[in-house]
Design a protein around this motif. Structure first.
Motif, PDB file in Angstrom:
ATOM      1  N   LEU A  92      12.960  67.834  43.149  1.00  0.00           N
ATOM      2  CA  LEU A  92      13.554  68.822  43.801  1.00  0.00           C
ATOM      3  C   LEU A  92      12.933  69.046  45.012  1.00  0.00           C
ATOM      4  N   ARG A  93      11.452  69.209  45.042  1.00  0.00           N
ATOM      5  CA  ARG A  93      10.759  69.372  46.286  1.00  0.00           C
ATOM      6  C   ARG A  93      10.866  68.141  47.283  1.00  0.00           C
ATOM      7  N   LEU A  94      11.059  67.131  46.602  1.00  0.00           N
ATOM      8  CA  LEU A  94      11.186  65.973  47.665  1.00  0.00           C
ATOM      9  C   LEU A  94      12.638  66.076  48.200  1.00  0.00           C
ATOM     10  N   VAL A  95      13.709  66.445  47.727  1.00  0.00           N
ATOM     11  CA  VAL A  95      14.991  66.933  48.128  1.00  0.00           C
ATOM     12  C   VAL A  95      14.832  68.084  49.350  1.00  0.00           C
ATOM     13  N   ASP A  96      14.271  68.891  48.840  1.00  0.00           N
ATOM     14  CA  ASP A  96      14.186  70.128  49.562  1.00  0.00           C
ATOM     15  C   ASP A  96      13.499  69.801  51.069  1.00  0.00           C
ATOM     16  N   ALA A  97      12.625  68.813  51.017  1.00  0.00           N
ATOM     17  CA  ALA A  97      11.760  68.580  52.031  1.00  0.00           C
ATOM     18  C   ALA A  97      12.364  67.173  53.072  1.00  0.00           C
ATOM     19  N   ARG A  98      13.393  66.972  52.262  1.00  0.00           N
ATOM     20  CA  ARG A  98      14.210  65.607  52.996  1.00  0.00           C
ATOM     21  C   ARG A  98      12.926  64.607  53.150  1.00  0.00           C
ATOM     22  N   HIS A  99      12.295  64.549  52.163  1.00  0.00           N
ATOM     23  CA  HIS A  99      11.042  63.479  51.976  1.00  0.00           C
ATOM     24  C   HIS A  99      11.592  62.040  51.903  1.00  0.00           C
ATOM     25  N   VAL A 164      20.600  57.460  41.064  1.00  0.00           N
ATOM     26  CA  VAL A 164      21.077  58.704  41.888  1.00  0.00           C
ATOM     27  C   VAL A 164      20.737  58.157  43.367  1.00  0.00           C
ATOM     28  N   MET A 165      19.799  57.537  43.687  1.00  0.00           N
ATOM     29  CA  MET A 165      19.524  57.233  45.061  1.00  0.00           C
ATOM     30  C   MET A 165      20.235  56.232  45.568  1.00  0.00           C
ATOM     31  N   VAL A 166      20.638  55.196  44.792  1.00  0.00           N
ATOM     32  CA  VAL A 166      21.643  53.958  45.196  1.00  0.00           C
ATOM     33  C   VAL A 166      23.029  54.691  45.451  1.00  0.00           C
ATOM     34  N   GLU A 167      23.491  55.624  44.606  1.00  0.00           N
ATOM     35  CA  GLU A 167      24.759  56.175  44.945  1.00  0.00           C
ATOM     36  C   GLU A 167      24.882  57.065  46.208  1.00  0.00           C
ATOM     37  N   THR A 168      23.817  57.781  46.453  1.00  0.00           N
ATOM     38  CA  THR A 168      23.646  58.548  47.432  1.00  0.00           C
ATOM     39  C   THR A 168      23.535  57.610  48.927  1.00  0.00           C
ATOM     40  N   ALA A 169      23.060  56.758  48.664  1.00  0.00           N
ATOM     41  CA  ALA A 169      22.938  55.254  49.722  1.00  0.00           C
ATOM     42  C   ALA A 169      24.186  55.033  50.176  1.00  0.00           C
ATOM     43  N   ARG A 170      24.952  54.563  48.965  1.00  0.00           N
ATOM     44  CA  ARG A 170      26.165  54.151  49.248  1.00  0.00           C
ATOM     45  C   ARG A 170      27.330  54.930  49.945  1.00  0.00           C
ATOM     46  N   ARG A 171      27.190  56.274  49.470  1.00  0.00           N
ATOM     47  CA  ARG A 171      28.085  57.300  50.038  1.00  0.00           C
ATOM     48  C   ARG A 171      27.766  57.599  51.474  1.00  0.00           C
ATOM     49  N   LEU A 172      26.351  57.672  51.956  1.00  0.00           N
ATOM     50  CA  LEU A 172      26.089  57.953  53.134  1.00  0.00           C
ATOM     51  C   LEU A 172      26.552  56.600  53.935  1.00  0.00           C
ATOM     52  N   ILE A 173      26.132  55.464  53.801  1.00  0.00           N
ATOM     53  CA  ILE A 173      26.590  54.283  54.439  1.00  0.00           C
ATOM     54  C   ILE A 173      28.080  54.234  54.594  1.00  0.00           C
ATOM     55  N   ALA A 174      29.092  54.999  53.697  1.00  0.00           N
ATOM     56  CA  ALA A 174      30.511  54.807  53.828  1.00  0.00           C
ATOM     57  C   ALA A 174      30.770  55.901  54.549  1.00  0.00           C
ATOM     58  N   GLY A 175      30.015  56.901  55.185  1.00  0.00           N
ATOM     59  CA  GLY A 175      30.355  57.871  56.152  1.00  0.00           C
ATOM     60  C   GLY A 175      30.817  59.250  55.513  1.00  0.00           C
ATOM     61  N   GLU A 176      30.299  59.407  54.303  1.00  0.00           N
ATOM     62  CA  GLU A 176      30.617  60.843  53.939  1.00  0.00           C
ATOM     63  C   GLU A 176      29.785  61.966  54.480  1.00  0.00           C
ATOM     64  N   PRO A 178      26.944  64.096  55.099  1.00  0.00           N
ATOM     65  CA  PRO A 178      25.612  64.263  54.858  1.00  0.00           C
ATOM     66  C   PRO A 178      25.300  65.489  53.917  1.00  0.00           C
ATOM     67  N   SER A 179      25.884  66.592  54.286  1.00  0.00           N
ATOM     68  CA  SER A 179      25.720  68.144  53.410  1.00  0.00           C
ATOM     69  C   SER A 179      26.222  67.869  52.009  1.00  0.00           C
ATOM     70  N   ALA A 180      27.435  67.453  51.916  1.00  0.00           N
ATOM     71  CA  ALA A 180      28.151  67.087  50.721  1.00  0.00           C
ATOM     72  C   ALA A 180      27.479  66.246  49.938  1.00  0.00           C
ATOM     73  N   VAL A 181      26.805  65.027  50.524  1.00  0.00           N
ATOM     74  CA  VAL A 181      26.089  63.939  49.664  1.00  0.00           C
ATOM     75  C   VAL A 181      24.972  64.826  49.056  1.00  0.00           C
ATOM     76  N   VAL A 182      24.044  65.318  50.003  1.00  0.00           N
ATOM     77  CA  VAL A 182      22.979  65.910  49.574  1.00  0.00           C
ATOM     78  C   VAL A 182      23.101  66.913  48.392  1.00  0.00           C
ATOM     79  N   ASP A 183      24.053  67.901  48.532  1.00  0.00           N
ATOM     80  CA  ASP A 183      24.545  68.721  47.639  1.00  0.00           C
ATOM     81  C   ASP A 183      24.605  67.922  46.076  1.00  0.00           C
ATOM     82  N   ASP A 184      25.593  66.804  46.414  1.00  0.00           N
ATOM     83  CA  ASP A 184      25.715  66.196  44.882  1.00  0.00           C
ATOM     84  C   ASP A 184      24.805  65.416  44.445  1.00  0.00           C
ATOM     85  N   HIS A 185      23.781  64.839  45.431  1.00  0.00           N
ATOM     86  CA  HIS A 185      22.326  64.314  44.994  1.00  0.00           C
ATOM     87  C   HIS A 185      21.726  65.229  44.163  1.00  0.00           C
TER      88      HIS A 185
END
Length: 204
Positions: A92-99, A164-176, A178-185
């Motif tokens: 979760l620290r990685l997520v918060d830091a956008r690492h 989780v990372m692959v699904e996040t990548a798929r959704r970002l590439i699809a143009g969803e 980013p804020s909603a994708v990060v929250d779901d991530h």
């Protein structure tokens, strides 16, 4: 011509990585050669391979960082602290830091597209995941304070995190958005750790 002292340490490695990443994202991984990366970075191909034994590692260059994060989560937690809670806090620290290892780094879409377009990069990413699973298993087996099935924990954690990372990548590439994708991530990571807690690691 290569620069004098080209075989230097972290600065040379960082320059090579920066140049390689830019070229790969601009032109695609499979169309760029190691010789081109070396020429652009002002070093020789030998120096490139000194710092990055495989071409794929020029882009997937965070494996060493991931190993250290896993080891630290196990080895450096406070006495009596729960290893699963330590892994959760680290994730979760990685997520918060956008690492970059979080999968939600800003402007990560070109990276995801480049990886997805290259079978060699996809295969290397899977090899890295297998190496990380082995590393975590070994750390848990050596930890006298850990109670639970370390082999299963390592397998489920690495596979779950990767999913989780692959699904996040798929959704970002699809143009969803980013804020909603990060929250779901983040929510999906929380569900992953809840599942690990109930199914693999005894409650402390």
């Amino acid at each position: 011509m290569p620069r004098t002292g080209e075989r230097g340490g972290p600065q040379t490695r960082a320059r090579i990585s920066e140049v390689a990443t830019r070229l790969f994202l601009e032109r695609g991984f499979d169309t760029v050669t190691v010789a081109e990366v070396a020429r652009e970075a002002g070093v020789s191909s030998v120096t490139v391979f000194k710092h990055f034994p495989r071409k794929e590692d020029l882009l997937l260059d965070r494996a060493v960082d991931a190993v250290e994060l896993l080891r630290s989560a196990v080895r450096d937690r406070a006495p009596g602290a729960d290893v699963l809670a330590s892994l959760r806090d680290a994730a979760l620290r990685l997520v918060d830091a956008r690492h970059p290892l979080s999968g939600v780094k800003d402007d990560s879409i070109p990276f995801f597209r480049t990886v997805a377009a290259s079978p060699a990069l996809v295969a290397r990413a899977r090899e890295i995941a297998s190496d990380l699973q082995r590393t975590l298993t070994e750390e848990l087996e050596r930890d006298p304070a850990f109670e639970g099935d370390g082999t299963l924990l390592a397998a489920f954690f690495i596979a779950g995190y990767g999913t989780v990372m692959v699904e996040t990548a798929r959704r970002l590439i699809a143009g969803e958005p980013p804020s909603a994708v990060v929250d779901d991530h983040r929510a999906r990571l929380e569900r992953l750790f809840d599942a690990l807690r109930s199914g693999v690691v005894p409650t402390p």
